[in-house]
Motif scaffolding. Sequence first.
Motif, PDB file in Angstrom:
ATOM      1  N   ASP A  92       0.868  -1.175   0.000  1.00  0.00           N
ATOM      2  CA  ASP A  92       0.000   0.000   0.000  1.00  0.00           C
ATOM      3  C   ASP A  92       0.902   1.221   0.000  1.00  0.00           C
ATOM      4  O   ASP A  92       1.417   1.636   1.034  1.00  0.00           O
ATOM      5  N   GLY A  93       1.143   1.764  -1.192  1.00  0.00           N
ATOM      6  CA  GLY A  93       2.065   2.882  -1.347  1.00  0.00           C
ATOM      7  C   GLY A  93       1.701   4.099  -0.524  1.00  0.00           C
ATOM      8  O   GLY A  93       2.565   4.735   0.075  1.00  0.00           O
TER       9      GLY A  93
ATOM     10  N   GLN B 238      14.559 -12.158  -0.235  1.00  0.00           N
ATOM     11  CA  GLN B 238      15.333 -10.932  -0.053  1.00  0.00           C
ATOM     12  C   GLN B 238      14.453  -9.691  -0.197  1.00  0.00           C
ATOM     13  O   GLN B 238      14.726  -8.669   0.411  1.00  0.00           O
ATOM     14  N   ILE B 239      13.412  -9.791  -0.993  1.00  0.00           N
ATOM     15  CA  ILE B 239      12.541  -8.647  -1.271  1.00  0.00           C
ATOM     16  C   ILE B 239      11.479  -8.464  -0.201  1.00  0.00           C
ATOM     17  O   ILE B 239      11.104  -7.346   0.138  1.00  0.00           O
TER      18      ILE B 239
ATOM     19  N   GLU C  31       4.805  -5.865   1.720  1.00  0.00           N
ATOM     20  CA  GLU C  31       3.786  -6.588   2.477  1.00  0.00           C
ATOM     21  C   GLU C  31       3.703  -8.036   2.005  1.00  0.00           C
ATOM     22  O   GLU C  31       3.426  -8.938   2.780  1.00  0.00           O
ATOM     23  N   ARG C  32       3.947  -8.234   0.706  1.00  0.00           N
ATOM     24  CA  ARG C  32       3.809  -9.567   0.130  1.00  0.00           C
ATOM     25  C   ARG C  32       4.554  -9.597  -1.193  1.00  0.00           C
ATOM     26  O   ARG C  32       4.589  -8.616  -1.922  1.00  0.00           O
ATOM     27  N   VAL C  33       5.169 -10.730  -1.494  1.00  0.00           N
ATOM     28  CA  VAL C  33       5.799 -10.959  -2.789  1.00  0.00           C
ATOM     29  C   VAL C  33       5.172 -12.216  -3.378  1.00  0.00           C
ATOM     30  O   VAL C  33       5.145 -13.259  -2.735  1.00  0.00           O
ATOM     31  N   GLU C  34       4.639 -12.092  -4.580  1.00  0.00           N
ATOM     32  CA  GLU C  34       4.069 -13.242  -5.277  1.00  0.00           C
ATOM     33  C   GLU C  34       5.077 -13.719  -6.310  1.00  0.00           C
ATOM     34  O   GLU C  34       5.727 -12.911  -6.979  1.00  0.00           O
TER      35      GLU C  34
END
Length: 119
Positions: free
Chosen positions: A10-11, A99-100, A105-108
């Motif tokens: 959420d930027g 690493q990201i 909040e989440r990496v897909e």
Amino acid sequence: MKYMLMMFGDGATMMESSSQEWVGEMIEFMLAFNAELTEAGEFVEARGLADPTSAKTVRLVDGRVVVTDGPFAEAKESLAGYWVLEVADEQRAIERAGQIVVWAERVELRQVPDGPSGQ
């Protein structure tokens, strides 16, 4: 194997709740991470996306194309950016996603096949 790592967040909340120092550190991480991927021969492409308030949603409604402003209203988090990597296997893609995720909040993670599904 190619994988897309998509970073969600959420930027607006991030900019309101994060210090300038944190934002600077995140940007430094992204630049260093991209350089590390390039040096390892794993970098294909990476992009950050504009704030979702500039997005358009395009739908087909009763056979007509309808365009509305913004992303889906029910989605608080949105796609903030992505990387496409060329790595040896899924485990390596998961390591890179790990690493990201400290910055998101989440990496897909999704495999990017070279041809249509099933080929």
